[in-house]
Design an enzyme around this catalytic site. Structure first.
Site, PDB file in Angstrom:
ATOM      1  N   GLU A 156      -3.980   6.040 -15.694  1.00 54.04           N
ATOM      2  CA  GLU A 156      -3.677   4.700 -16.210  1.00 54.04           C
ATOM      3  C   GLU A 156      -4.440   4.390 -17.494  1.00 54.04           C
ATOM      4  OE1 GLU A 156      -4.030   1.882 -12.939  1.00 54.04           O
ATOM      5  OE2 GLU A 156      -1.999   2.399 -12.316  1.00 54.04           O
ATOM      6  N   GLU A 315       2.874   6.209  -8.222  1.00 51.52           N
ATOM      7  CA  GLU A 315       2.104   5.496  -7.195  1.00 51.52           C
ATOM      8  C   GLU A 315       2.936   4.330  -6.683  1.00 51.52           C
ATOM      9  OE1 GLU A 315      -1.752   4.067  -8.387  1.00 51.52           O
ATOM     10  OE2 GLU A 315      -2.198   5.891  -9.509  1.00 51.52           O
TER      11      GLU A 315
HETATM   12  C1  GLA Z   1      -3.892   2.049  -9.699  1.00 47.95           C
HETATM   13  C2  GLA Z   1      -4.749   3.292  -9.770  1.00 47.95           C
HETATM   14  C3  GLA Z   1      -5.129   3.830  -8.437  1.00 47.95           C
HETATM   15  C4  GLA Z   1      -5.428   2.740  -7.460  1.00 47.95           C
HETATM   16  C5  GLA Z   1      -4.257   1.814  -7.363  1.00 47.95           C
HETATM   17  C6  GLA Z   1      -4.431   0.710  -6.347  1.00 47.95           C
HETATM   18  O1  GLA Z   1      -2.564   2.273  -9.808  1.00 47.95           O
HETATM   19  O2  GLA Z   1      -4.153   4.302 -10.550  1.00 47.95           O
HETATM   20  O3  GLA Z   1      -6.247   4.667  -8.625  1.00 47.95           O
HETATM   21  O4  GLA Z   1      -6.559   2.047  -7.873  1.00 47.95           O
HETATM   22  O5  GLA Z   1      -4.074   1.210  -8.613  1.00 47.95           O
HETATM   23  O6  GLA Z   1      -3.268  -0.060  -6.233  1.00 47.95           O
END
Ligand code: GLA
Ligand code: ZN
Length: 680
Positions: A156, A315
């Site tokens: 991210e 995710e």
């Molecule tokens: C983000 C991060 C993860 C985790 C999620 C929790 O997407 O990439 O490491 O912290 O949020 O929702």
């Protein structure tokens, strides 16, 4: 439409997610159970190593991946593939202690202290050197491993750094952009205003909070630079992996409606598009169906970054997240709906954060496939397992693509520029929402738009909507003219074509850059309404008579020199009687201009007309139902998603429902939250 498999190693769709076995190395019993449960849930992929730096290299130079090798081997032997991350999303304490330049500076230029994550300076040479060593060693050890699917770059990527190194880089970047000619920059930024002229590039600061932050050209270039800087960091990591022998594809996880960087720029430097999808379901300000449409819009945005291949939902949360103001569990059935929506819109993966909950620290209460109770009979586990089976049932959709004929233009610098412009109302500019509303209107007619940039290739599209295209990049005026001349339907709105890429106002009337001719009008004033203000437009029927009234919100433009056909006129206020919606016949196509903001449902006639002109068949869907289509050479797969809890019937559906095996002829009944995948 060709099938484009992302990964040859896995036969169908990917199912899995972030897995952090490094937190459990002293619990072989748990690691064993994890694999057993993953297999039971039909999980075939995990992402490893996202935040593992401190385990890989507990003290400087002391790097060992033996623990990771054992895990990857073990997973592979059990049929589970690995997406391997570079661990640069978070740094060990020793690194920041020894190399403070790795820590980012805030918008006052103050250096952060050690901690948290996603907060490194993308340009720090010392940090890059540590990254280079780490990433090369990772690639040397794992590239070519039969269980390795792809590389996940950092995590991210986001945010801006205002340190001196970044300041210097910004100056160099500006010098390049303006041909090392400070007068070019002064002109572009209109710096004679408020005596903001610069004599040399090294006088220019980032837009510090306590410094120069109201030269709009500077603000915009800073965001463009920060996109470049993050991309440069990402490319550095990719190049490092490649030089050390990695040949597997790369991705980095993008985020919803992300604001910091221009993904249209970043997309070209990464092999596969992936993003993290965290819906806020069952909330108290919109229906599930409305919220899911926002998800669809995001999926469409990410799909359209690389239309010639599937994307990845990297995710999503099994059960719930733990960082919203209210962390509500997804109700039964919602897990499948959210997951299938990703597949429907073009993802070849359903991945989660996370496989197992961490026992401590800030994410210990975030949803996971395996909960602290440690059993395989939780509600969430059972829903995940059911989904795993469903994904296997529809595995033939892997690699199929969409072929949409409608697109909406969504430029990042246009978003930034609209928000930064001192005009309209900061309460109601709502550019993102405006794009989504147009998307939603097409969706209600069973037509899914792509979300594209003004610089992309438009040749696949028959209808393009460019709401509030305030910033016109070079050549876009001519591109729109060509599109319409050659038979395209182009819809534009108020606040279009006001400035060029440097944010200098277009002279001679809006929309500028030749577009006044394409639309057959000029806009003289844009008026901002208070929420309580009331005005209406009346829609004119084919016989030229007013037929019904539609409310105006937020913005109304006063048009002049209108040669286009008038489809609606203002009813009240000082613009009464003036054109409000127009259609210009231009070449073989039509250029529509909507001069005020209305609910899109209220002007559905316009959408129907554009679709009819474009020869695109459509069917109005029942409220709360989404339809998405994926195509292979021989088959088409229509996904119908009932995003409500009520039973519903979708008309005009024929084919086999892959999920139930039923033959559908004529109409499709769907239970609450039910999904059907209709193969034709
Ligand atoms: C983000 C991060 C993860 C985790 C999620 C929790 O997407 O990439 O490491 O912290 O949020 O929702
Ligand atoms: Zn920096």
């Amino acid at each position: 439409m060709e099938r484009k498999k992302l990964f040859t190693k896995v036969a169908g769709l990917l199912h899995g997610g972030d897995y952090n076995p490094e937190q459990w190395l002293d619990r072989p019993d748990i690691l064993r159970k994890d694999i057993e449960y993953m297999k039971e849930a039909g999980i075939n992929t995990v992402t490893l190593g996202v935040f593992s730096w401190a385990v890989h290299e507990p003290t400087e130079g002391n790097i060992s991946f033996d623990w990771l090798a054992e895990i990857i081997d073990n997973l592979y032997e059990n049929g589970i593939y690995t997406v391997l991350a570079t661990p640069t999303g978070a740094r060990p304490a020793w690194l920041d202690e020894k190399y403070p330049s790795a820590m980012r500076c805030d918008d006052m230029g103050v250096r952060n202290r050690h901690g948290v994550r996603h907060n490194h300076c993308m340009q720090s040479p010392e940090f890059r050197e540590k990254v280079r060593i780490m990433d090369s060693k990772l690639a040397e050890r794992f590239a070519g491993h039969p269980g390795l699917l792809m590389w996940h770059i950092s995590n991210e990527l986001g945010g801006y750094c205002y340190c001196d190194t970044c300041r210097k880089k910004f100056q160099e970047w500006l010098a390049d952009r303006y041909d090392h000619d400070i007068e070019k920059l002064n002109k572009a930024w209109w710096t004679t205003f408020w005596s903001h002229k610069f004599n040399s590039f090294d006088q220019i600061d980032p837009p510090y909070k306590n410094g120069e932050n109201c030269v709009l050209g500077l603000n915009l270039d800073w965001k463009r630079f920060s996109t470049w800087s993050a991309t440069d960091f990402m490319r550095f990591e990719i190049d490092t992996l490649r030089s050390a022998g990695a040949t597997e594809p790369t991705t980095t996880n993008f985020m919803e409606m992300f604001y910091d960087y221009d993904y249209h720029y970043m997309k070209d430097f990464i092999d596969v598009i992936s993003w993290d999808n965290y819906p806020e379901m069952h909330n108290n300000w919109q229906t599930d169906a409305e919220h899911l449409l926002e998800r669809s819009f995001n999926h469409a945005l990410f799909r359209s970054l690389k239309k010639d291949q599937p994307f990845m939902m990297m995710e999503s949360a099994p059960g719930l997240v733990n960082w919203r103001p209210y962390n509500k569990y997804r109700r039964p059935g919602m897990h499948k709906l959210i997951s299938m929506q990703a597949i429907a819109t073009g993802s070849d993966t359903v991945q989660y954060f996370q496989i197992r909950k961490s026992r401590g620290s800030s994410e210990q209460w975030h949803g996971a496939v395996i909960d602290h109770i440690g059993t395989n009979d939780t509600r969430v586990f059972k829903e995940v397992k059911k989904l795993g089976a469903d994904l296997a049932t529809i595995s033939e959709v892997a690699g199929t693509l969409s072929d949409n004929k409608v697109a909406i233009i969504f430029d990042w610098d246009n978003r930034w520029a609209i928000d930064d412009a001192w005009c309209l109302s900061n309460e109601t500019k709502n550019f993102d929402k405006t794009c989504m509303n147009i998307y939603n209107e097409f969706m209600s007619l069973g037509i899914e738009p792509d979300i594209i940039s003004s610089d992309m290739d438009w040749s696949d599209y028959k209808i393009i909507c460019a709401p509030m295209l305030y910033v016109l990049h070079d050549g876009v005026g001519e591109k729109i003219a060509d599109f319409v001349r050659n038979g395209g339907q182009f819809m534009s709105t108020y606040f279009t074509g006001y400035v060029n890429k440097d944010l200098l106002a277009n002279l001679g009337g809006f929309p500028g850059d030749g577009l006044s001719e394409v639309f057959g009008l000029r806009s003289e004033e844009i008026d901002t309404l208070y929420p309580e203000d009331v005005n209406k437009i009346s829609i004119i029927d084919k016989a030229g008579k007013p037929s019904y009234s539609v409310a105006v919100h937020d913005y109304q433009e006063l048009l002049r020199d209108v040669t286009a056909d008038v489809l609606a006129r203002y009813e009240g206020d000082y613009v009464a009687g003036k054109p409000a919606i127009t259609r210009n016949n231009y070449g073989d196509g039509h250029a529509y201009y909507v001069a005020c903001r209305t609910n899109q449902k209220d002007i559905e006639f316009l959408y129907r007309e554009m679709l009819e002109h474009a020869g695109i068949a459509y069917t109005k869907l029942p409220e709360g139902v989404e339809k998405h289509t994926r195509l292979s050479d021989d088959n088409s797969y229509d996904f119908y998603l009932n995003c409500t809890t009520d039973e519903t019937v979708v008309p005009k559906v024929t084919g086999t429902n892959l999920l139930t095996g039923d033959n559908v002829t004529g109409s499709l009944s769907l239970n609450g939250y039910e999904v059907a995948v209709i193969k034709r």
